[in-house]
Scaffold this motif. Sequence first.
Motif, mmCIF file in Angstrom:
data_model
loop_
_atom_site.group_PDB
_atom_site.id
_atom_site.type_symbol
_atom_site.label_atom_id
_atom_site.label_comp_id
_atom_site.label_asym_id
_atom_site.label_seq_id
_atom_site.Cartn_x
_atom_site.Cartn_y
_atom_site.Cartn_z
ATOM 1 N N VAL A 235 0.880 -1.164 0.000
ATOM 2 C CA VAL A 235 0.000 0.000 0.000
ATOM 3 C C VAL A 235 0.922 1.219 0.000
ATOM 4 C CG1 VAL A 235 -1.758 1.239 1.278
ATOM 5 C CG2 VAL A 235 -1.776 -1.235 1.241
ATOM 6 N N SER A 236 0.653 2.128 -0.929
ATOM 7 C CA SER A 236 1.585 3.235 -1.114
ATOM 8 C C SER A 236 0.827 4.476 -1.610
ATOM 9 C CB SER A 236 2.647 2.776 -2.115
ATOM 10 O OG SER A 236 2.842 3.688 -3.134
ATOM 11 N N VAL A 237 1.518 5.600 -1.598
ATOM 12 C CA VAL A 237 0.878 6.831 -2.092
ATOM 13 C C VAL A 237 0.557 6.698 -3.589
ATOM 14 C CG1 VAL A 237 1.159 9.326 -2.352
ATOM 15 C CG2 VAL A 237 2.082 8.209 -0.381
ATOM 16 N N ALA A 335 6.101 9.841 -5.691
ATOM 17 C CA ALA A 335 5.989 8.854 -4.619
ATOM 18 C C ALA A 335 7.245 8.014 -4.471
ATOM 19 C CB ALA A 335 4.790 7.941 -4.861
ATOM 20 N N ASN A 336 8.225 8.251 -5.298
ATOM 21 C CA ASN A 336 9.492 7.528 -5.208
ATOM 22 C C ASN A 336 10.213 7.745 -3.892
ATOM 23 O OD1 ASN A 336 9.917 5.827 -7.241
ATOM 24 N ND2 ASN A 336 10.942 7.268 -8.579
ATOM 25 N N VAL A 337 9.743 8.722 -3.101
ATOM 26 C CA VAL A 337 10.375 8.941 -1.790
ATOM 27 C C VAL A 337 10.054 7.797 -0.830
ATOM 28 C CG1 VAL A 337 10.421 11.455 -1.907
ATOM 29 C CG2 VAL A 337 8.417 10.299 -0.951
ATOM 30 N N GLU A 338 9.097 6.969 -1.187
ATOM 31 C CA GLU A 338 8.712 5.902 -0.265
ATOM 32 C C GLU A 338 9.808 4.840 -0.243
ATOM 33 O OE1 GLU A 338 4.046 5.644 0.195
ATOM 34 O OE2 GLU A 338 4.657 5.476 -1.880
ATOM 35 N N PHE A 373 7.821 8.935 11.756
ATOM 36 C CA PHE A 373 8.116 10.320 11.372
ATOM 37 C C PHE A 373 8.039 10.623 9.877
ATOM 38 C CE2 PHE A 373 10.837 9.487 15.212
ATOM 39 C CZ PHE A 373 9.943 10.058 16.092
ATOM 40 N N LEU A 374 8.163 9.602 9.030
ATOM 41 C CA LEU A 374 8.336 9.926 7.613
ATOM 42 C C LEU A 374 7.345 9.296 6.646
ATOM 43 C CD1 LEU A 374 12.239 9.599 7.510
ATOM 44 C CD2 LEU A 374 10.925 11.695 7.617
ATOM 45 N N CYS A 375 6.707 8.192 7.010
ATOM 46 C CA CYS A 375 5.939 7.445 5.997
ATOM 47 C C CYS A 375 4.652 8.181 5.575
ATOM 48 C CB CYS A 375 5.578 6.067 6.520
ATOM 49 S SG CYS A 375 4.734 5.100 5.262
#
Length: 456
Positions: A235-237, A335-338, A373-375
């Motif tokens: 599950v992702s942005v 969304a590659n920051v995930e 903190f980041l997701c």
Amino acid sequence: MKTNRFLSIVFLAIFCTGALYYHFRQSQSNDINLENKALTDIFTGPEKVHPKLGSPPRYDIYQTRPDNPEVLAAVAFNTYDITPRIKGYAGPVKLLVAISTDGTIKDVRVLKHSETPSYVFTLDEFMAQFKGKNIADSFQLGKDIDGITRATMTSEAVARSVDKGAKAIGRQILELDVGGPSGDRPKTLSYIHIIVPLMLFIVAVGGVLGRNTFLRGLALLTGFVYLGLIKSTMVSVVQLVNIGMLKFPDFVTNPLWYCLVVMTLLSSVILGMVYCGSICPFAGVQEVLFHLGRKLKWEELKFSHKVAGQARYVKFGILFVVLAASFIIGNSSAANVEVFLILFAAHASQAGWAFVVFILTLSVFHFRFWCKFLCPIGAFNGLLADKSIYKIQFGPECGGCGVCDKVCPVGAIQMVDDKPLIDYPECTLCNKCVEKCPKEILFLTRNRQQGLTKHD
Ligand code: SF4
Ligand code: SF4
């Protein structure tokens, strides 16, 4: 909490405005511009490209010589015009295919796609395999064409749409013998990718309701192996963005996408953070690393409630920025920051890998550092969990001993006026507080029983 309500409103505002903006932009543009750009890149000689026409829709490309009348040299088409029902992992993959009159594929260019960028980084290399093949050839993935590692569904969609589209053009327009009907096998619903995620959620929910750490561990392990290692599907942005853009995969070829999205949403609004607490493959990785750090007796990195409470806003900021950027640029590459997409796609730039190592290292010293903190998708799940029907609440007998505050591994409980205040978007439903409460007055409950404190 009022802040969570405010964050939900900001999320809805960005999501709705962003999606509307994206659809407005889409209504103003069409594929013609992209097709023309691809045609200009492919046909760099004196050829003349006629406007799109006919059925099936296509571009006729003529050779122009001063001594000769125009001679048809090639035909090009957008696969979406011929095979609109063939979809990749997250929707149609639109390609421009150019074929010479003898049936040789001159070039295949990607016009548009909605796939997860980390998984289709070799798309151009993959397309190069079609160049020079004859449209009468077989295009079977794994046999005639090498698929993209960890993006089989996308590879299959591309191979099938080039195959079907090229054979249709060859037969109907170029009047070539391209053999029988294309080797397009009938699609069959893969029940295994419905049953496994369903079982996974049942085990995870069983772990939460039964306060069973074995079931929770089993769900985390299965999530890591099945979703992370085997399917590379989390599950992702990216899914959030695709939903806003109304880009959906084909249910028959990709039932896992639907199962995962529907069950995560449902479990979040009913129970809370079931996905984040017991299923996410990256959660399992972080928990194992943290326990390894404790086994090695490395000092834990601790933050006060105040610092952690402020740092958690970073993930909401990331969620809002990624959403807005995705709708503005028109794809989900932001969304590659995930970090888990990078890790399980096993592909990244040096900076990307450095980021993964940095996050994994922090996970050794602080429990679920990324989640807390980041997701960005964890932030979204948290906003749903804040409104969940069932919640962990405490009874009127609470004496304010603060044990629950001390045992909560994610710092979701704070003692305020000697009463525990639970921040539901942070609660991973691990049940540690419920088990350790000396008065046994913490419950996962729907109705606010008489005497239960109102937290939000
Ligand atoms: S917060 Fe993100 S990384 Fe953590 S469990 Fe949830 S989705 Fe996974
Ligand atoms: S200990 Fe913390 S994370 Fe676990 S159930 Fe209680 S509040 Fe939620």
